[in-house]
Design an enzyme around this catalytic site. Structure first.
Site, PDB file in Angstrom:
ATOM      1  N   GLU A 182      40.918  36.887  -0.450  1.00 21.18           N
ATOM      2  CA  GLU A 182      42.065  36.923  -1.372  1.00 21.18           C
ATOM      3  C   GLU A 182      43.015  35.743  -1.196  1.00 21.18           C
ATOM      4  O   GLU A 182      44.232  35.902  -1.368  1.00 21.18           O
ATOM      5  CB  GLU A 182      42.850  38.223  -1.190  1.00 21.18           C
ATOM      6  CG  GLU A 182      42.115  39.466  -1.615  1.00 21.18           C
ATOM      7  CD  GLU A 182      43.030  40.678  -1.712  1.00 21.18           C
ATOM      8  OE1 GLU A 182      44.089  40.692  -1.077  1.00 21.18           O
ATOM      9  OE2 GLU A 182      42.667  41.615  -2.449  1.00 21.18           O
ATOM     10  N   GLU A 251      36.553  45.226  -3.862  1.00 23.12           N
ATOM     11  CA  GLU A 251      37.440  46.257  -3.299  1.00 23.12           C
ATOM     12  C   GLU A 251      37.986  47.142  -4.402  1.00 23.12           C
ATOM     13  O   GLU A 251      38.877  46.738  -5.138  1.00 23.12           O
ATOM     14  CB  GLU A 251      38.634  45.636  -2.546  1.00 23.12           C
ATOM     15  CG  GLU A 251      38.262  44.939  -1.263  1.00 23.12           C
ATOM     16  CD  GLU A 251      39.469  44.398  -0.500  1.00 23.12           C
ATOM     17  OE1 GLU A 251      40.584  44.925  -0.675  1.00 23.12           O
ATOM     18  OE2 GLU A 251      39.281  43.430   0.259  1.00 23.12           O
TER      19      GLU A 251
HETATM   20  C1  GAL Z   1      43.461  43.744   0.000  1.00 25.40           C
HETATM   21  C2  GAL Z   1      42.808  43.101   1.210  1.00 25.40           C
HETATM   22  C3  GAL Z   1      42.224  44.147   2.141  1.00 25.40           C
HETATM   23  C4  GAL Z   1      43.223  45.235   2.383  1.00 25.40           C
HETATM   24  C5  GAL Z   1      43.678  45.812   1.054  1.00 25.40           C
HETATM   25  C6  GAL Z   1      44.712  46.889   1.163  1.00 25.40           C
HETATM   26  O1  GAL Z   1      44.368  42.894  -0.573  1.00 25.40           O
HETATM   27  O2  GAL Z   1      41.788  42.216   0.813  1.00 25.40           O
HETATM   28  O3  GAL Z   1      41.842  43.525   3.336  1.00 25.40           O
HETATM   29  O4  GAL Z   1      44.291  44.693   3.067  1.00 25.40           O
HETATM   30  O5  GAL Z   1      44.263  44.830   0.294  1.00 25.40           O
HETATM   31  O6  GAL Z   1      44.215  47.937   1.870  1.00 25.40           O
END
Ligand code: GAL
Length: 846
Positions: A182, A251
């Site tokens: 990110e 994600e």
């Molecule tokens: C995203 C990140 C993850 C985790 C998630 C929130 O932005 O890539 O590593 O931090 O947010 O749980």
């Protein structure tokens, strides 16, 4: 050929890994990842190996497979593997190779997100602290010392995987790797150097020649051949930066992380299923749940600051490894429904049309294959959609999936899966196994207030904490003594400013009251880490000692330049309200510093060393006490937790293993929760929170494999004061199984097409299955067919109910580990003609 010649040939073939044998090619085109040339629809889920134990891994992976996953995604945690520069740790929970092999053994693929920056609510975003001390280093930018270290670690991991033949190109399970994480979300302030860094990272990764594709998430400018992927609660609107790349979602947040001082996040499964279906409707082919199993932040691994020890995440598998229902089951059904469409999905791009406001139809049609997704994006109104001459009822905020462009196999808002209530049973509530009986009493040691170690040092001025402790400990003492003869007896105020994260102040050896904070200490929270406090002081004649203990509660893991945000009392520290209205700035005095606690140096956490005091009265509700006790493990095999209600804040160790920071006095604010949670409409991490006004975390997971039947040692370091005799041990188990299925529910996904095969019309079915294979349904707490109301654990009869429901359900279920009952008047007769009916059941497994 003679036998040894055959062996030789085999060895040679395997050595170069002939494609015909075990090895797979992994590639991609605009539509999907290609494994051995075939496009694939892949469902993935994140499990972070250090957040559980190797003993738990096979079960977690099997439950993931049973839930319909094809891929397990994990980050690689640099600071776990290289705590000291050049000294590696791949043991126990850090045994990455063992984890990857466990996934392979279950027949699943791996997505290895090397980072090595990972965010992940993990201490310092996964960076080892020593990295910060390399001269001239600047993190995550075009900086030679940083790039050299990042490349070295990334190459080390890639080499390790290659040596073990773990890439798909070598016959292993790894089909994908990630570099960075990110960066695109925070790269603005890095300017042009950020851009060249990302280009460098891309070519560095590619040069490592893994034989499988690399991705960068949230990186719109990811250079070819790196695939840019999406992270978020919804990714249906995302498009990759080239039409040669597939649409991938790395994600999909299944819930959210818990903060000490925060409410408990919860994301309804209807919304997750909606988001996933929308993604596949609009051309997605790879989707990952973050997290599928969240687990526990053991030790001091949680980031933050203020990330709680539990990393449950409201994931489909809970912190303890128990499936969370109906989340797990509904998503399992969804995965089956999507897989029924796979052939059509991979064959073509969707044709998308809109039959009305916020309605969307996507059709994947080629030759004799056809699959369709019908979506209703309205967050409050249901709709009827006409498609191919048929009418379809679509509840608000839902998607219906039609694997043959005609029949609906699943609607994301209609849950067929059973739900479960799990409960925590304390040992003390079970007959004679109370804590008193299972422990042999407590012993204790006081941690000195102020400077007590030989390695303390003095320095002019106030120091930044992380640069001073290098995160060897959460604690840094700032001590000073001031001689204010003229002011003896006067009431002054000590004003302290700190970058955070928490502070305990001792004036003349006593824990002081900090204004705006009744607890005598002060702490920041998830939104505000800096502290600005006033401490009332009564000055004595001669020397007045000021001992300030500054604490970190997990190092920052996210944001531009997060690595140098800092912590600790950087000042000013001012004594105000002296006689004649004088003010003295103490900031540039000569302070004495101590990194960490005396008990930490003595290794008290193992419980074996130290002068443990067991004769005199056990101190209670006093700050800075180390406590120790022995206990017997709760019987059975259910997961174990300790309930720290009654304690303040500190860290706990079981048989020398840290189970993490505990902080049961830190409660969630009021007013940010909702009793009911409406899944309709866009989700945000604060939308459906629970637990307002209550401690954010009282239960702390103790992995079973860390326990012996008897003689376990529990050690606590209590900072603010607590009563350890209030601590209880317990186990987590499923208390009830429930399901509530209406006559308008769809038949189970497994029965898709069975009516066309059998000629018999199948209707909705209520199914229950005990969580453990060796369990059977022992009783039915509730059964009602008609118009039952309420929720699991709390069902009650409505106006209409069949008097046969209980006996029919009992007959079908009792004594079996699973059962199914048809939800129709054929089974139950009709207790109220013309009324929409449903069946609600609550069952107990033993
Ligand atoms: C995203 C990140 C993850 C985790 C998630 C929130 O932005 O890539 O590593 O931090 O947010 O749980």
């Amino acid at each position: 050929m003679r036998r040894n010649q055959i062996v030789l040939v085999l060895v040679w073939v395997m050595g170069i890994c002939a494609t015909t044998l075990l090895c797979a090619t992994v590639d991609y085109d605009h539509r999907a990842l290609l494994i051995d040339g075939k496009r694939r629809v892949l469902i993935s889920g994140s499990i972070h190996y250090p957040r559980s134990t190797p003993e738990m891994w096979p079960d977690l992976i099997q439950k993931s497979k049973d839930g319909g996953l094809d891929v397990i995604e994990t980050y690689v945690f640099w600071n776990q593997h290289e705590p000291v520069r050049g000294q590696y740790n791949f043991e126990g929970r850090n045994d990455l190779v063992r984890f990857v092999k466990a996934v392979a053994a279950a027949g699943l693929y791996v997505h290895l997100r090397i980072g090595p920056y990972v965010c992940a609510e993990w201490n310092y975003g996964g960076f080892p602290l020593w990295l910060h001390f390399i001269p001239g280093i600047k993190f995550r930018t075009d900086n030679e010392p940083f790039k050299a270290e990042m490349k070295r670690f990334t190459a080390k991991i890639v080499d390790m995987m290659k040596q073990e033949k773990l890439y798909a190109s070598q016959g292993g399970p790894i089909i994908l790797s990630q570099i960075e994480n990110e960066y695109g979300n925070i790269d603005g302030p890095y300017g042009a150097a950020g851009k060249s860094y990302i280009n460098w990272a891309a070519s560095m990764a590619t040069s490592l020649d893994t034989g499988v594709p690399w991705v960068m998430c949230q990186q719109a400018d990811a250079p070819d051949p790196i695939i840019n992927t999406c992270n978020g609660f919804y990714c249906d609107q995302f498009t990759p930066n080239s039409n040669k790349k597939p649409k991938m979602w790395t994600e999909n947040w299944t819930g959210w992380f818990l903060l000490f001082g925060g409410a408990t996040p919860r994301r309804p499964v209807e919304d997750i299923a909606f988001a996933v279906a929308r993604f596949f409707q609009r051309g997605g082919t790879f989707q990952n749940y973050y997290m599928y199993h969240g687990g526990t932040n053991f030790d001091r691994t949680s980031g933050g600051p203020f990330i709680a020890t539990s990393y449950d995440y409201d994931a489909p598998i809970d912190e303890y490894g128990i499936i969370r229902q109906p989340k797990w089951g509904h998503l399992k059904d969804l995965h089956k429904a999507i897989k029924l469409c796979e052939e059509a999905l991979i064959a073509t791009d969707p044709t998308i049309s809109s039959p009305g406001p916020k309605l969307e139809v996507a059709v994947y049609k080629t030759g004799d294959k056809c699959a369709a997704f019908l979506a209703n994006d309205n967050d409050n109104s249901d709709a009827t959609v006409k498609f191919n001459g048929n009418s379809y009822q679509l509840p608000a905020w839902s998607v219906s999936i039609l694997p043959d462009c005609k029949n609906v196999v699943l609607n994301t808002a209609k849950i067929n899966s059973a739900s479960m209530i799990s409960s925590f049973t304390t040992e003390s509530s079970k007959a004679d196994t109370s804590l008193e009986a299972s422990t042999s009493g407590w012993s204790w040691i006081s941690e000195p207030v102020g400077i007590s170690k030989a390695d303390s040092f003095a320095k002019i001025g106030l120091v930044e904490q992380i640069n001073t402790t290098a995160d060897r400990s959460d604690y840094l003492w700032y001590s000073l003594s001031v001689d204010l003869q003229d002011d003896a007896g006067s009431q002054a105020v000590l004003h302290v400013e700190s970058l955070g994260h928490a502070l305990h102040a001792f004036i003349n050896g006593k824990l002081a009251d900090i204004v705006q904070n009744i607890s005598g200490s002060s702490q920041g929270n998830g939104n505000k880490r800096a502290l600005d406090v006033d401490i009332p002081i009564t000055l004595v004649a001669g020397k007045n000692t000021i001992d300030l203990l500054s604490l970190t509660v997990g190092l920052q893991n996210y944001g531009s330049f997060f690595d140098i945000w800092g912590a600790g009392i950087t000042g000013p520290v001012i004594l105000k309200g002296l006689k004649n209205g004088n003010t003295v700035d103490l900031s540039s005095q000569k302070w004495t510093y101590q990194v960490g606690l005396k008990g930490e140096d003595l290794g008290l956490s193992s419980g074996s060393s130290g002068q443990w005091n067991s004769q005199s009265t056990l101190p209670k509700n006093q700050p800075f006490i180390w406590y120790k006790t022995n206990f017997a493990a709760p019987s059975g095999s259910n997961p174990v937790a300790i309930d720290f209600t009654g304690m303040g804040k500190g860290e706990a160790w079981v048989n020398g293993q840290s189970i993490g920071r505990y902080w049961p006095t830190n409660a969630a604010p009021n007013g940010v929760c909702s009793d009911s949670c409406n899944y309709r409409g866009p989700y945000t991490s604060t939308k459906c929170q629970t637990n307002c006004g209550k401690p954010s975390q009282t239960l702390y997971h103790v992995p079973r494999s860390w326990l012996k039947p008897d003689g376990n040692i529990l050690v606590l370091f209590e900072e603010s004061g607590g009563d350890p005799t209030k601590i209880s041990f317990g186990t987590k188990q499923v208390a009830s199984l429930c399901a509530h299925i209406s006559d308008s529910h769809l038949p189970p996904v497994e029965m898709w097409n069975s009516d066309t095969k059998s000629g018999k019309k199948v209707g909705p079915v209520l199914s229950l299955k005990c969580p453990h294979q060796d369990q059977v349904i022992s009783s039915i707490k509730f059964a009602s067919y008609g118009t039952p109301l309420g929720t699991c654990g709390d069902y009650y009869h409505g106006r209409c109910s069949s008097n046969k429901a209980m006996s029919i359900v009992q007959k079908a279920c009792i004594g079996s580990s699973s059962c199914s009952v048809g939800v129709s008047t054929d089974t139950f007769g009709d207790p109220c003609k013309g009324v929409a009916k449903s069946l609600a059941v609550e069952a107990i497994c033993t």
